[in-house]
Each structure stands twice: as C-alpha cells, then as structure tokens.
Design a protein around this motif. Structure first.
Motif, PDB file in Angstrom:
ATOM      1  N   HIS A 146       0.873  -1.176   0.000  1.00  8.41           N
ATOM      2  CA  HIS A 146       0.000   0.000   0.000  1.00  8.41           C
ATOM      3  C   HIS A 146       0.908   1.225   0.000  1.00  8.41           C
ATOM      4  O   HIS A 146       1.941   1.231   0.671  1.00  8.41           O
ATOM      5  CB  HIS A 146      -0.892  -0.006   1.239  1.00  8.41           C
ATOM      6  N   PRO A 147       0.550   2.256  -0.741  1.00 13.26           N
ATOM      7  CA  PRO A 147       1.404   3.454  -0.751  1.00 13.26           C
ATOM      8  C   PRO A 147       1.487   4.101   0.626  1.00 13.26           C
ATOM      9  O   PRO A 147       0.512   4.115   1.372  1.00 13.26           O
ATOM     10  CB  PRO A 147       0.737   4.394  -1.757  1.00 13.26           C
ATOM     11  N   VAL A 148       2.645   4.629   0.929  1.00 13.98           N
ATOM     12  CA  VAL A 148       2.855   5.345   2.194  1.00 13.98           C
ATOM     13  C   VAL A 148       2.401   6.790   1.969  1.00 13.98           C
ATOM     14  O   VAL A 148       2.821   7.430   1.010  1.00 13.98           O
ATOM     15  CB  VAL A 148       4.351   5.305   2.603  1.00 13.98           C
ATOM     16  N   PRO A 149       1.516   7.285   2.826  1.00 13.88           N
ATOM     17  CA  PRO A 149       1.045   8.664   2.654  1.00 13.88           C
ATOM     18  C   PRO A 149       2.212   9.644   2.775  1.00 13.88           C
ATOM     19  O   PRO A 149       3.100   9.480   3.605  1.00 13.88           O
ATOM     20  CB  PRO A 149       0.054   8.864   3.806  1.00 13.88           C
ATOM     21  N   ARG A 150       2.169  10.652   1.914  1.00  9.67           N
ATOM     22  CA  ARG A 150       3.205  11.688   1.935  1.00  9.67           C
ATOM     23  C   ARG A 150       2.612  12.978   2.421  1.00  9.67           C
ATOM     24  O   ARG A 150       1.453  13.295   2.123  1.00  9.67           O
ATOM     25  CB  ARG A 150       3.779  11.908   0.540  1.00  9.67           C
ATOM     26  N   LEU A 151       3.393  13.735   3.150  1.00  5.78           N
ATOM     27  CA  LEU A 151       2.980  15.067   3.565  1.00  5.78           C
ATOM     28  C   LEU A 151       3.384  16.037   2.469  1.00  5.78           C
ATOM     29  O   LEU A 151       4.551  16.127   2.092  1.00  5.78           O
ATOM     30  CB  LEU A 151       3.654  15.467   4.883  1.00  5.78           C
TER      31      LEU A 151
END
Length: 153
Positions: A146-151
């Motif tokens: 799953h993609p890692v959320p980016r800020l």
C-alpha cells in the motif's frame, strides 16, 4: 573459638566467594543468590551483630533473592527477540516501487535490498514507479503493498 566470633565476616566473605565461583559452573543463578545472602551476613558481621542475627540476615536475604530477583533475571536471560524467518520479516517494512504496480499488472517492489513481485493491497489502486510503499501482507512470493502517505509541503 573467639577468633571465629570476632571474624565471622571473613567466613561469610569466603562463603560468598565460594558460592560465586560455584555459580560459574552451574549457571542456574541459585548459588549466586545464596552468595548475595552470604554477603549480607558478612555486612551484619562487620556491624558486630550476634551470630544468630547474621545467620537470619543471610537466610532472609537468600530467600528474598531467590523469590523476588531470580525469576525476573531468569526470564530476562531466557527471553530474546522473536526470530522472524522467511518472508514474514518483510511485513510492516517500507520499500520503493521499482515498476508500476496494479491489480492487472503486478509490479516490482524493492524492500530491504530485495526485489519482490508486488500487487496493490487495495485492488483499486495503481502505484507509480518510485513511490514509497509499505508491505502489508505476503502471499506466496508476492508482496501486497500500500502506498505510504506523503505530507505535501
């Protein structure tokens, strides 16, 4: 006999040392706890306590060490980090998509220096090349990521 009464601390010290050395051969931590009790008896002897009190102090300290300290020390010595083998150690780790990943077209993800065939954990997602991902599950030789959320800044 007067010497023994006046120098009982030396006998306690010798007993503590002997028990400590014997512990090196048994490695059960029982003799070590008894050695600590003997050292407590030595302290009582140095304070000129009567022999009966020295024996009681040594016995009480030994019992307390055996009942209170030894179990936690043994537990600590015998436990260690869980050994994760095979692909299960990858679950929870982060990697990078080396090729685009979609449900229709499996991609490649690089995790801990290894390349794995990868599919998105959420079958409606498409993950672009170079995107950071987290491994959520391993099925067979395929990592479900799953993609890692980016800020965004």
């Amino acid at each position: 006999m007067d010497w023994l009464g006046d120098n009982a601390w030396a006998v306690w010290l010798g007993l503590g040392f002997t028990l400590g050395v014997a512990e090196l051969f048994s490695l059960d931590l029982i003799l070590l706890m008894l050695a600590v009790g003997a050292l407590a008896g030595m302290v009582a002897g140095l304070l000129s306590a009567p022999l009966v009190l020295q024996i009681l102090v040594a016995a009480a300290t030994s019992v307390a060490m055996l009942a209170l300290v030894r179990p936690s020390v043994v537990k600590r010595l015998h436990s260690g980090p869980d050994l994760e083998m095979s692909h299960h150690k990858l679950v929870g780790q982060q990697g990078v998509a080396a090729k685009p990943i979609s449900t229709l077209e499996p991609g490649i993800v690089r995790v801990s220096g290894e390349d794995w065939t990868a599919r998105p954990y959420d079958e409606h997602l498409t993950i672009a090349e170079g995107e950071a991902v987290e491994v959520l599950q391993i099925r067979g030789a395929t990592a479900y990521v799953h993609p890692v959320p980016r800020l965004e800044s």
